[in-house]
Design a protein around this motif. Structure first.
Motif, PDB file in Angstrom:
ATOM      1  N   GLY A  38       6.840   5.264  -3.896  1.00 45.56           N
ATOM      2  CA  GLY A  38       5.830   5.589  -4.896  1.00 45.56           C
ATOM      3  C   GLY A  38       5.152   6.903  -4.558  1.00 45.56           C
ATOM      4  O   GLY A  38       5.733   7.772  -3.918  1.00 45.56           O
ATOM      5  N   SER A  39       3.910   7.024  -4.941  1.00 45.07           N
ATOM      6  CA  SER A  39       3.173   8.271  -4.717  1.00 45.07           C
ATOM      7  C   SER A  39       2.568   8.291  -3.310  1.00 45.07           C
ATOM      8  O   SER A  39       2.491   7.268  -2.625  1.00 45.07           O
ATOM      9  N   LEU A  40       2.112   9.466  -2.911  1.00 41.69           N
ATOM     10  CA  LEU A  40       1.399   9.583  -1.637  1.00 41.69           C
ATOM     11  C   LEU A  40       0.150   8.712  -1.658  1.00 41.69           C
ATOM     12  O   LEU A  40      -0.183   8.068  -0.657  1.00 41.69           O
ATOM     13  N   TYR A  41      -0.513   8.647  -2.795  1.00 44.79           N
ATOM     14  CA  TYR A  41      -1.684   7.781  -2.944  1.00 44.79           C
ATOM     15  C   TYR A  41      -1.316   6.329  -2.614  1.00 44.79           C
ATOM     16  O   TYR A  41      -2.051   5.643  -1.896  1.00 44.79           O
ATOM     17  N   ASP A  42      -0.186   5.867  -3.162  1.00 43.21           N
ATOM     18  CA  ASP A  42       0.262   4.495  -2.899  1.00 43.21           C
ATOM     19  C   ASP A  42       0.480   4.254  -1.413  1.00 43.21           C
ATOM     20  O   ASP A  42       0.089   3.217  -0.868  1.00 43.21           O
ATOM     21  N   VAL A  43       1.123   5.202  -0.736  1.00 41.84           N
ATOM     22  CA  VAL A  43       1.405   5.052   0.704  1.00 41.84           C
ATOM     23  C   VAL A  43       0.109   5.024   1.498  1.00 41.84           C
ATOM     24  O   VAL A  43      -0.077   4.188   2.394  1.00 41.84           O
ATOM     25  N   LEU A  44      -0.811   5.931   1.182  1.00 45.51           N
ATOM     26  CA  LEU A  44      -2.065   6.008   1.933  1.00 45.51           C
ATOM     27  C   LEU A  44      -2.949   4.781   1.738  1.00 45.51           C
ATOM     28  O   LEU A  44      -3.735   4.431   2.619  1.00 45.51           O
ATOM     29  N   HIS A  45      -2.811   4.110   0.594  1.00 41.14           N
ATOM     30  CA  HIS A  45      -3.644   2.943   0.312  1.00 41.14           C
ATOM     31  C   HIS A  45      -2.932   1.607   0.545  1.00 41.14           C
ATOM     32  O   HIS A  45      -3.515   0.558   0.290  1.00 41.14           O
ATOM     33  N   ASP A  46      -1.705   1.657   1.033  1.00 46.39           N
ATOM     34  CA  ASP A  46      -0.962   0.430   1.345  1.00 46.39           C
ATOM     35  C   ASP A  46      -1.365  -0.038   2.736  1.00 46.39           C
ATOM     36  O   ASP A  46      -1.090   0.622   3.739  1.00 46.39           O
ATOM     37  N   THR A  47      -2.018  -1.195   2.816  1.00 54.80           N
ATOM     38  CA  THR A  47      -2.523  -1.683   4.103  1.00 54.80           C
ATOM     39  C   THR A  47      -1.407  -2.146   5.035  1.00 54.80           C
ATOM     40  O   THR A  47      -1.639  -2.308   6.234  1.00 54.80           O
ATOM     41  N   THR A  48      -0.199  -2.349   4.517  1.00 55.73           N
ATOM     42  CA  THR A  48       0.913  -2.765   5.376  1.00 55.73           C
ATOM     43  C   THR A  48       1.567  -1.575   6.078  1.00 55.73           C
ATOM     44  O   THR A  48       2.323  -1.765   7.031  1.00 55.73           O
ATOM     45  N   VAL A  49       1.271  -0.357   5.628  1.00 51.33           N
ATOM     46  CA  VAL A  49       1.831   0.847   6.244  1.00 51.33           C
ATOM     47  C   VAL A  49       0.846   1.337   7.298  1.00 51.33           C
ATOM     48  O   VAL A  49      -0.319   1.608   7.001  1.00 51.33           O
ATOM     49  N   LEU A  51      -0.299   4.176   9.686  1.00 51.21           N
ATOM     50  CA  LEU A  51      -0.176   5.620   9.850  1.00 51.21           C
ATOM     51  C   LEU A  51      -1.084   6.080  10.983  1.00 51.21           C
ATOM     52  O   LEU A  51      -2.278   5.785  10.982  1.00 51.21           O
ATOM     53  N   ASP A  52      -0.512   6.805  11.936  1.00 54.24           N
ATOM     54  CA  ASP A  52      -1.346   7.379  12.986  1.00 54.24           C
ATOM     55  C   ASP A  52      -1.891   8.732  12.525  1.00 54.24           C
ATOM     56  O   ASP A  52      -1.509   9.258  11.475  1.00 54.24           O
ATOM     57  N   PHE A  53      -2.812   9.283  13.301  1.00 48.43           N
ATOM     58  CA  PHE A  53      -3.469  10.524  12.917  1.00 48.43           C
ATOM     59  C   PHE A  53      -2.467  11.663  12.754  1.00 48.43           C
ATOM     60  O   PHE A  53      -2.580  12.468  11.825  1.00 48.43           O
ATOM     61  N   ALA A  54      -1.465  11.737  13.627  1.00 45.20           N
ATOM     62  CA  ALA A  54      -0.470  12.814  13.553  1.00 45.20           C
ATOM     63  C   ALA A  54       0.293  12.761  12.234  1.00 45.20           C
ATOM     64  O   ALA A  54       0.572  13.796  11.620  1.00 45.20           O
ATOM     65  N   ARG A  55       0.637  11.569  11.765  1.00 46.36           N
ATOM     66  CA  ARG A  55       1.377  11.435  10.507  1.00 46.36           C
ATOM     67  C   ARG A  55       0.503  11.817   9.314  1.00 46.36           C
ATOM     68  O   ARG A  55       0.963  12.466   8.376  1.00 46.36           O
ATOM     69  N   ILE A  56      -0.764  11.416   9.356  1.00 47.46           N
ATOM     70  CA  ILE A  56      -1.684  11.783   8.278  1.00 47.46           C
ATOM     71  C   ILE A  56      -1.851  13.298   8.229  1.00 47.46           C
ATOM     72  O   ILE A  56      -1.859  13.901   7.150  1.00 47.46           O
ATOM     73  N   MET A  57      -1.956  13.941   9.389  1.00 55.61           N
ATOM     74  CA  MET A  57      -2.072  15.397   9.434  1.00 55.61           C
ATOM     75  C   MET A  57      -0.785  16.060   8.915  1.00 55.61           C
ATOM     76  O   MET A  57      -0.846  17.088   8.248  1.00 55.61           O
ATOM     77  N   ALA A  58       0.365  15.470   9.213  1.00 49.98           N
ATOM     78  CA  ALA A  58       1.630  15.999   8.701  1.00 49.98           C
ATOM     79  C   ALA A  58       1.650  15.916   7.172  1.00 49.98           C
ATOM     80  O   ALA A  58       2.112  16.853   6.505  1.00 49.98           O
ATOM     81  N   PHE A  59       1.139  14.816   6.602  1.00 48.39           N
ATOM     82  CA  PHE A  59       1.030  14.700   5.147  1.00 48.39           C
ATOM     83  C   PHE A  59       0.141  15.815   4.594  1.00 48.39           C
ATOM     84  O   PHE A  59       0.460  16.435   3.578  1.00 48.39           O
ATOM     85  N   ALA A  60      -0.989  16.062   5.270  1.00 47.63           N
ATOM     86  CA  ALA A  60      -1.927  17.094   4.804  1.00 47.63           C
ATOM     87  C   ALA A  60      -1.287  18.481   4.850  1.00 47.63           C
ATOM     88  O   ALA A  60      -1.431  19.278   3.920  1.00 47.63           O
ATOM     89  N   ILE A  61      -0.560  18.772   5.922  1.00 49.18           N
ATOM     90  CA  ILE A  61       0.107  20.070   6.055  1.00 49.18           C
ATOM     91  C   ILE A  61       1.190  20.216   4.992  1.00 49.18           C
ATOM     92  O   ILE A  61       1.330  21.275   4.372  1.00 49.18           O
TER      93      ILE A  61
END
Length: 75
Positions: A38-49, A51-61
């Motif tokens: 789905g969308s990045l929004y879906d991934v970021l709000h899925d509680t079963t996924v 994500l560590d800080f490095a992965r979130i920063m990679a998404f932002a970059i």
């Protein structure tokens, strides 16, 4: 948008307009490539996924890189 190709931009395949009838207003439909999660929004709000800080920063970059590409592209 169909001419823009970049790894950080979802590929736009085409656009269509559904004609209005008495029940539905005119509707614009954008056809994009399939994203399995789905969308990045879906991934970021899925509680079963998890994500560590490095992965979130990679998404932002990646998002910033895609936006830079769009802003540098002539209209």
């Amino acid at each position: 948008m169909t001419q823009l190709k970049h790894p950080n931009i979802v590929l736009t395949m085409g656009v269509t307009v559904k004609e209005a009838d008495e029940f539905d207003p005119q509707m614009l439909c954008i056809v994009t490539e399939f994203t399995s999660r789905g969308s990045l929004y879906d991934v970021l709000h899925d509680t079963t996924v998890k994500l560590d800080f490095a992965r979130i920063m990679a998404f932002a970059i990646d998002a910033a890189t895609g936006l830079l590409f769009l802003h540098r592209h002539p209209p």
